[in-house]
Structure formats: structure tokens, C-alpha cells
Enzyme design. Structure first.
Site, PDB file in Angstrom:
ATOM      1  N   THR A 195       0.838  -1.189   0.000  1.00 25.96           N
ATOM      2  CA  THR A 195       0.000   0.000   0.000  1.00 25.96           C
ATOM      3  C   THR A 195       0.883   1.252   0.000  1.00 25.96           C
ATOM      4  OG1 THR A 195      -1.831  -1.009   1.149  1.00 25.96           O
ATOM      5  CG2 THR A 195      -1.492   1.291   1.615  1.00 25.96           C
ATOM      6  N   GLY A 225     -10.298  -3.058   2.895  1.00 24.61           N
ATOM      7  CA  GLY A 225      -9.378  -3.014   4.043  1.00 24.61           C
ATOM      8  C   GLY A 225      -9.427  -1.670   4.753  1.00 24.61           C
ATOM      9  N   THR A 246      -0.158   0.982   6.797  1.00 28.80           N
ATOM     10  CA  THR A 246      -0.029  -0.135   5.852  1.00 28.80           C
ATOM     11  C   THR A 246       0.115  -1.424   6.639  1.00 28.80           C
ATOM     12  OG1 THR A 246       1.360  -1.205   4.199  1.00 28.80           O
ATOM     13  CG2 THR A 246       2.458   0.362   5.650  1.00 28.80           C
TER      14      THR A 246
END
Ligand code: ASP
Length: 328
Positions: A195, A225, A246
Site C-alpha cells: 500500500t 481493508g 499499511t
């Protein structure tokens, strides 16, 4: 007056040190350096923290090395579903989109939602329609695909078909609870990426954060997410800090990770680095959460903690050379 600063991440976990070649490492570090320099230039020219994080995340999305935009991972159906969010610390305005597969730069769509909609969060077809109506670049879904990501999906489906695998360190996720009993080894030692996100404080003392992701390889269609969730994967308030996360998104959602850092600062007066360290080292591991975050506060302090082997990361203060690193 505050010395403006930007910090970015390209995913926690990173590839294991053993699998990293000096050439690959250099490639990542120069990508991070270049993007830090671009964000720094926005701040140096008197630009806002909001513009700096938008530009940095846009560039991270365009870079195929990182799991966001071009180079995003695949779902279990071999499709892409991209998520992004942005938040302005001065006003607490925020924007987010999830589950899109045709908006070239999801962070730009999140920013449009923040600035031109009375809503905060759009998903799927509605998010895509909003992006089209606001003149954003629309691409064929194949734009996001890279051979490396396709191989990664095929390999997960062959080896751990029931697991959705965290992009960067092969952590297998089962259901919404603990990691699989025996977490998978790094799924693809050569191509575990992550990410992306950016946080910044500008000369006016305004803070901003942005996060963007392709999610995790082999995720179920429709799974979202932490990245597009304000409070979990992204948060900014001038009163405290700006945060982008992340890692294993399910656990970051359950810990409301990004907001937790701000809340500790606001209610307990905890300094930035200690508040972030507690979330990453003390709290997330209690439910198997792996990953890291980047954060800046209104005084220009920066912290980049992670509980994985590495995290693609860096920061750049105006007037100083950018500092990028991968491992501890
Ligand atoms: N946090 C992201 C997600 O769960 C994945 C990542 O950071 O690699 O979608």
C-alpha cells in the site's frame, strides 16, 4: 514558523532482506527519493500539505513498484479493486473511495469526493460514476495489471487457495480473526510490495494524510481493508497529527489504528513517536496485526514505526535532502 516536512510509505513488510538484490534495493530507494523530492517541492513552493500528499500518492500510484494504481494486486477473481482516502487536518474534511477498477488515480477521486461532494465515502459503481462526472482520467482495468502481480495471484491460488495474502510479507489472513496458524512464507520474494501513503505538515502548520492501495492478493471480491477508512488507515487533525497506515487491514480496522495515535496525543498528551509506537508494537500484535504507519505532528516531528522486517518509507524536510529506507 514550522519547517514543512513530508513522509511517505510504499508498504510495510517489504521484501525479505534475503531476497533483495542491491539493484532492486536501489530501484526502490530511488523511486522513494524521487517521490519525496516531488512532495518536498510542493511544500517548498509554499504549497499546502494537502497538495503535497496528493501529489506524492499520485506518483506512488503511477509507479509499478508499489501496490496502488498501476501495479495493484489482483482479487481472487483476477480483477482489481482499488481503495483510497484523504484527510485535511485543518478542517477534518475527508474523502474516500473503494472498490473501483477504472479510475487511474484513486487518490484524485478521493480528493474530489472531499472537495466536491457533500458525502465522504463512495464505493463501486457510484464511486466510478462520481469520478467520471468530475472529469478524472478513466482507464481500462487492464491498465492496473502487471505480469508480476498476475504471477503472484496464480502462485497464491496454487499454494494457499483459501488465504488472502498480504501483499508485502506473505502473511495469510483467514476470516476476520487471527492470521492463519502457520503464516505463509513471503509469497513472492521478488514482488512483495505494498500500500502507499503520505503525510505532511506545511509552513502554515496544516496537516494532511492520504492512503491508496490495491488491497491484498487473492482478497475476496468486495473485501475492503483499512486504507479507505478514515480513522483506520488515514487520519489528520491539526490538533494532533496526520497518519497513514499499511499492513493487515482487518486488524488495523479493528484497532482503529490511525485515530488511536491522534487520540493518545489529544487525551493523554502522549508525544507522537510514543503514541505511534504503542499502536504498532503493543496493540496491533495482540490481534496478529502486522505492518506499520507514518505520522507527522503539527510541530513537524516525524515517526515511521513498523513491526515487519521492513517498510518502504522516507521523509523530506524542506531545505534538507530526502531520507529513504527499507529495513531497520
Ligand atoms: N492495508 C492494506 C489493506 O488491507 C494492505 C497493505 O497495506 O498492504 O488493504
Amino acid at each position: 514558523m514550522i519547517q514543512p516536512v513530508i513522509a511517505i510509505h510504499g508498504g510495510a513488510g517489504a521484501m525479505s532482506r534475503a531476497a533483495m538484490t542491491p539493484e532492486k534495493e536501489q530501484e526502490y530507494l530511488s523511486a522513494l527519493d524521487g517521490i519525496l523530492a516531488a512532495g518536498q517541492a510542493v511544500l517548498a513552493a509554499g504549497g499546502s500539505a494537502l497538495d503535497a500528499v496528493t501529489e506524492a500518492v499520485r506518483l506512488l500510484e503511477d509507479c509499478p513498484l508499489f501496490n496502488a494504481g498501476h501495479g495493484a494486486v489482483f482479487t481472487s477473481a483476477a480483477t482489481h479493486e482499488l481503495d483510497a482516502s484523504i484527510m485535511d487536518g485543518a478542517t477534518l474534511r475527508s474523502g474516500a473511495i473503494a472498490g473501483v477498477d477504472c479510475v487511474r488515480n484513486p487518490v484524485l477521486a478521493a480528493r474530489k469526493v472531499m472537495e466536491e461532494s457533500k458525502h465522504v465515502f463512495f464505493v463501486g459503481e457510484g464511486a466510478e460514476a462520481f469520478a467520471r462526472e468530475h472529469g478524472l482520467d478513466i482507464v481500462d482495468p487492464s491498465y492496473f495489471s502487471t505480469e508480476a502481480r498476475r504471477e503472484q495471484l496464480l502462485r497464491v491460488q496454487r499454494e494457499t487457495p483459501e488465504a488472502a495474502v498480504l501483499d508485502h510479507d506473505g502473511q495469510a489472513l483467514v476470516a476476520n480473526s487471527q492470521p492463519a496458524a502457520a503464516p505463509a512464507e513471503p509469497l513472492d520474494a521478488d514482488k512483495k510490495l505494498g500500500t502507499v501513503g503520505a503525510v505532511a505538515v506545511d509552513a502554515q502548520g496544516n496537516l494532511a494524510a492520504a492512503t491508496s492501495t490495491g488491497g491484498i492478493t487473492n482478497k475476496q471480491v468486495g473485501r475492503v481493508g483499512d486504507a479507505p477508512l478514515i480513522g483506520a488507515g488515514c487520519y489528520a487533525s491539526n490538533r494532533t497529527c496526520a497518519v497513514s497506515t499499511t499492513g493487515t487491514g482487518e486488524m488495523f480496522i479493528r484497532m482503529v489504528a490511525a485515530y488511536d495515535v491522534a487520540a493518545q496525543m489529544e487525551y493523554a498528551g502522549t508525544p507522537l513517536a510514543e503514541a505511534a509506537r504503542r499502536v504498532v508494537e503493543d496493540k496491533l500484535p495482540t490481534i496478529g496485526g502486522k505492518g506499520g504507519l507514518i505520522a507527522v505532528d503539527a510541530q513537524g516531528n516525524v515517526t515511521l514505526p513498523f513491526n515487519t522486517e521492513g517498510m518502504y518509507r522516507g521523509y523530506a524536510r524542506v531545505g534538507e535532502p530526502p531520507v529513504a529506507s527499507i529495513y531497520r
